[in-house]
Structures are given as structure tokens and as C-alpha cells.
Design an enzyme around this catalytic site. Structure first.
Site, mmCIF file in Angstrom:
data_model
loop_
_atom_site.group_PDB
_atom_site.id
_atom_site.type_symbol
_atom_site.label_atom_id
_atom_site.label_comp_id
_atom_site.label_asym_id
_atom_site.label_seq_id
_atom_site.Cartn_x
_atom_site.Cartn_y
_atom_site.Cartn_z
ATOM 1 N N SER A 73 3.082 -23.718 2.940
ATOM 2 C CA SER A 73 3.469 -24.689 1.925
ATOM 3 C C SER A 73 4.951 -24.982 2.164
ATOM 4 O O SER A 73 5.642 -24.209 2.827
ATOM 5 C CB SER A 73 3.220 -24.149 0.509
ATOM 6 O OG SER A 73 3.734 -22.834 0.379
ATOM 7 N N GLU A 83 8.718 -26.609 0.517
ATOM 8 C CA GLU A 83 9.459 -26.943 -0.695
ATOM 9 C C GLU A 83 10.510 -28.022 -0.444
ATOM 10 O O GLU A 83 11.217 -27.992 0.561
ATOM 11 C CB GLU A 83 10.150 -25.673 -1.210
ATOM 12 C CG GLU A 83 10.880 -25.866 -2.522
ATOM 13 C CD GLU A 83 11.268 -24.537 -3.128
ATOM 14 O OE1 GLU A 83 10.351 -23.731 -3.416
ATOM 15 O OE2 GLU A 83 12.481 -24.298 -3.304
ATOM 16 N N HIS A 97 8.006 -27.575 -9.938
ATOM 17 C CA HIS A 97 8.559 -26.345 -10.509
ATOM 18 C C HIS A 97 8.783 -26.594 -11.995
ATOM 19 O O HIS A 97 9.227 -27.676 -12.382
ATOM 20 C CB HIS A 97 9.893 -25.996 -9.856
ATOM 21 C CG HIS A 97 9.753 -25.481 -8.460
ATOM 22 N ND1 HIS A 97 10.608 -24.542 -7.932
ATOM 23 C CD2 HIS A 97 8.858 -25.763 -7.490
ATOM 24 C CE1 HIS A 97 10.246 -24.272 -6.685
ATOM 25 N NE2 HIS A 97 9.189 -25.006 -6.392
ATOM 26 N N ARG A 105 11.457 -18.692 -14.671
ATOM 27 C CA ARG A 105 12.383 -18.645 -15.803
ATOM 28 C C ARG A 105 13.460 -19.703 -15.611
ATOM 29 O O ARG A 105 13.828 -20.411 -16.528
ATOM 30 C CB ARG A 105 13.048 -17.260 -15.894
ATOM 31 C CG ARG A 105 13.872 -17.110 -17.173
ATOM 32 C CD ARG A 105 14.845 -15.975 -17.104
ATOM 33 N NE ARG A 105 15.937 -16.269 -16.186
ATOM 34 C CZ ARG A 105 16.955 -15.451 -15.975
ATOM 35 N NH1 ARG A 105 17.006 -14.293 -16.581
ATOM 36 N NH2 ARG A 105 17.907 -15.794 -15.122
ATOM 37 N N ASP A 147 17.452 -20.741 -13.769
ATOM 38 C CA ASP A 147 18.815 -20.223 -13.892
ATOM 39 C C ASP A 147 19.467 -20.792 -15.130
ATOM 40 O O ASP A 147 19.329 -21.972 -15.428
ATOM 41 C CB ASP A 147 19.648 -20.619 -12.665
ATOM 42 C CG ASP A 147 19.045 -20.062 -11.386
ATOM 43 O OD1 ASP A 147 18.554 -18.921 -11.440
ATOM 44 O OD2 ASP A 147 19.043 -20.768 -10.363
ATOM 45 N N ALA A 180 9.778 -15.664 -17.339
ATOM 46 C CA ALA A 180 8.704 -16.386 -16.656
ATOM 47 C C ALA A 180 7.333 -15.905 -17.128
ATOM 48 O O ALA A 180 6.383 -16.691 -17.212
ATOM 49 C CB ALA A 180 8.837 -16.208 -15.143
ATOM 50 N N TYR A 234 10.570 -11.105 -5.727
ATOM 51 C CA TYR A 234 11.875 -10.786 -5.111
ATOM 52 C C TYR A 234 11.795 -9.484 -4.312
ATOM 53 O O TYR A 234 12.046 -8.407 -4.858
ATOM 54 C CB TYR A 234 12.950 -10.675 -6.204
ATOM 55 C CG TYR A 234 13.168 -11.984 -6.917
ATOM 56 C CD1 TYR A 234 14.129 -12.888 -6.474
ATOM 57 C CD2 TYR A 234 12.369 -12.351 -7.997
ATOM 58 C CE1 TYR A 234 14.309 -14.113 -7.094
ATOM 59 C CE2 TYR A 234 12.535 -13.581 -8.626
ATOM 60 C CZ TYR A 234 13.503 -14.448 -8.174
ATOM 61 O OH TYR A 234 13.666 -15.679 -8.782
ATOM 62 N N GLN A 283 26.388 -22.565 4.851
ATOM 63 C CA GLN A 283 25.411 -22.884 3.797
ATOM 64 C C GLN A 283 24.525 -21.667 3.502
ATOM 65 O O GLN A 283 24.265 -21.330 2.351
ATOM 66 C CB GLN A 283 24.555 -24.066 4.259
ATOM 67 C CG GLN A 283 23.626 -24.620 3.205
ATOM 68 C CD GLN A 283 22.682 -25.669 3.798
ATOM 69 O OE1 GLN A 283 22.008 -25.422 4.793
ATOM 70 N NE2 GLN A 283 22.665 -26.841 3.204
ATOM 71 N N PHE A 293 24.188 -19.749 -0.149
ATOM 72 C CA PHE A 293 22.896 -19.600 -0.839
ATOM 73 C C PHE A 293 22.554 -18.131 -1.059
ATOM 74 O O PHE A 293 22.084 -17.740 -2.119
ATOM 75 C CB PHE A 293 21.764 -20.221 -0.008
ATOM 76 C CG PHE A 293 21.684 -21.710 -0.123
ATOM 77 C CD1 PHE A 293 22.191 -22.367 -1.222
ATOM 78 C CD2 PHE A 293 21.099 -22.448 0.883
ATOM 79 C CE1 PHE A 293 22.119 -23.742 -1.332
ATOM 80 C CE2 PHE A 293 21.012 -23.826 0.793
ATOM 81 C CZ PHE A 293 21.531 -24.474 -0.312
ATOM 82 N N HIS A 300 5.917 -19.922 2.935
ATOM 83 C CA HIS A 300 6.413 -21.027 2.101
ATOM 84 C C HIS A 300 7.802 -21.383 2.622
ATOM 85 O O HIS A 300 8.735 -20.585 2.524
ATOM 86 C CB HIS A 300 6.486 -20.570 0.638
ATOM 87 C CG HIS A 300 6.959 -21.635 -0.316
ATOM 88 N ND1 HIS A 300 6.127 -22.628 -0.783
ATOM 89 C CD2 HIS A 300 8.179 -21.859 -0.898
ATOM 90 C CE1 HIS A 300 6.804 -23.415 -1.622
ATOM 91 N NE2 HIS A 300 8.057 -22.966 -1.692
#
Length: 277
Positions: free
Chosen positions: A7, A9, A68, A98, A100, A114, A136, A203, A207, A257
Site C-alpha cells: 500500500s 501513502e 487518515h 490519535r 499529533d 486511537a 510502533y 529530511q 522526520f 506500506h
């Protein structure tokens, strides 16, 4: 090797130029035959409208798409209205998070976690939606301990989630350990590995600092040694991430993903490398 389940994103474009660019990217990535595309939103739901319009455009092009949905800052009433709109538009898949807390934001909203959001989605809409949640492997940055984080994940699944997508990581052992620990808690849904292609060192560092994803020291040092040589960064990133994907799939990951960052080249290159296509 069997063709892996993937998948992809996107984030909602903020300008007409960004929207045009994303259409081209989406057409290229559609050739990889992803199971679905997911579309993120901004903190506090600031781009919820952009999320929906992007999802509808993807659907209109004949692909499955998942918005989302965050419960941060939302009321039961506002989330109920969004769910109804999703249903009315024929959307059948949601990534429930949930979200940020925006800086300077007071409360979390009526649904704090969540797991509360997943429970609310099930109460309101039954089994209409296929619900994905986040996982996570290296612990949520705000969790008190790995065990607490694992229990929070299990609660999301107990509340009715169908599957999970992980935060990105570069250590396959972290993923396999997390899956084993989740299984011991009775979590039996597919846990899909989140994959972040490496194309830009600064970058990636930014992140990863924000979301608590660990970049192993050997990868960091190697990337830093390339300086501004973006071709070397991309070639090394392709080797590292393709190798990671191969290990994950060989070890039983049910899918990948890709966090595409609205770019096609890196995800396509990884796909070609791991499938030989």
C-alpha cells in the site's frame, strides 16, 4: 518470490501545482498495483478537506483509497459527521489515529486515544469500515515504556481494528520482536511494515527526530559521508531499504506500506529491486 502486498501513502497537496504533480505520481505508482492508497491529514485535522478530495479523486480513478482520521481536537459529533460523509462517498477503509497535538493546543478532544476512536467507529458504523491503526516497533515517542506502548496497541486491536501499519524503521529485528510480543498478547491481525525510502539525508533526520524512528549509526554515518552527493545517497538508500524489505518479506511480514512523500521514483525503484520486475 510471490508479488508482495503493498500500500502507498500520500499527503494531500496544498497547491494546484502539487495536485497536478500528485496525479502524475499516482498514475506511476498505480502500475505497482497497490492494495490501496492512504492519504494523511495535518495536525488538528487542518487538511481534512484536502484529505477527502484527494481520496475521492483516487477512488474516481478506480483505486481503493483510505483517508487518515484523527480524533485529536474532534468531538464525537464532528467525527460522526466525517464518518457519515465517508460512508456516503462509498469509502470502506480508514486509517484511525490519535493524531499529533498541534503546538499550543489545549485538550485532546472528546476521544483521547486511537483505541477510543476505533471503538467509536465500530459503535457508529458497525463493520462498514476496514480499520487500520498505527504500530510502533521502536516505541511511540510519548509512551512511558515499550510494555505500555504494546498494551496501547493491543487495546486498539481489541477495540475493533482489522490491521496495523507500523511507523518506519531500519532495523528488521525491531519489527519481528514487536510482532512476536504482540502475538503473545493475543493480537492476531496483520501488522504491515511501514517503509520510508531514503532519498534525502537532512529530511530523513528531521522526520526521524520528530517521530522517534531510529536510524542505525552505520546508516547515519554512511549518509553523512556522502555530503551533498544526492546520487550516492539515493543509491545507498535503495540498497539499504530494498535489503530491509527483502528481510521483512522473507521473515513473514504480510505486506509493505510505503511512505512515498508524494514521489514515485524511490518506491518504484525499491519495488523493481525486490520483485525483479
Amino acid at each position: 518470490m510471490e508479488t508482495p502486498n503493498i500500500s502507498i501513502e500520500f499527503f494531500p497537496p496544498k497547491t494546484p501545482e502539487g495536485a497536478d504533480k500528485l496525479r502524475v505520481v499516482r498514475q506511476k505508482l498505480a502500475e505497482l498495483n497497490p492494495k490501496y492508497f492512504s492519504v494523511t491529514f495535518g495536525a488538528g485535522g487542518s487538511t481534512q478537506h484536502g484529505t477527502l478530495s484527494t481520496v475521492l479523486e483516487i477512488q474516481a480513478a478506480g483505486h481503493d483509497a483510505a483517508p487518515h482520521l484523527s480524533c485529536v481536537g474532534g468531538t464525537r459529533e464532528s467525527i460522526r459527521a466525517i464518518l457519515q460523509e465517508f460512508k456516503d462517498k462509498g469509502i470502506r477503509r480508514i486509517v484511525a489515529l490519535r493524531g499529533d497535538l498541534p503546538s499550543g493546543y489545549g485538550g485532546a478532544g472528546e476521544l483521547r486515544y486511537a483505541s477510543d476512536l476505533v471503538e467509536f467507529i465500530r459503535q457508529e458504523t458497525g463493520d462498514w469500515f476496514h480499520v487500520e491503526v498505527a504500530a510502533y516497533p521502536e516505541m511511540h515517542p510519548q509512551a512511558r515504556s515499550p510494555q505500555d506502548d504494546l498494551q496501547a496497541f493491543a487495546r486498539k486491536v481489541q477495540a475493533g481494528a482489522n490491521a496495523a501499519i507500523t511507523q518506519y524503521f531500519y532495523n528488521p529485528d525491531a519489527y519481528f520482536q514487536f510482532v512476536d510480543n504482540a502475538r503473545k498478547l493475543g493480537v492476531d491481525v496483520p501488522i504491515v511494515a511501514g517503509i520510508m525510502p531514503i532519498t534525502n539525508y537532512t529530511q530523513l533526520m528531521r522526520f526521524s527526530d520528530m517521530c522517534g524512528a531510529e536510524i542505525p549509526r552505520w546508516i547515519r554515518l554512511k549518509l553523512a559521508s556522502f555530503g551533498d552527493d544526492s546520487a550516492s545517497i539515493k543509491a545507498f538508500g535503495l540498497d539499504v531499504v530494498s535489503g530491509l524489505c527483502e528481510k521483512l518479506l522473507a521473515g513473514g511480514a504480510p505486506g509493505l506500506h510505503f511512505y512515498s512523500m508524494n514521489q514515485a521514483a524511490a518506491t518504484t525503484a525499491i519495488w523493481q529491486r525486490i520483485t525483479g520486475a
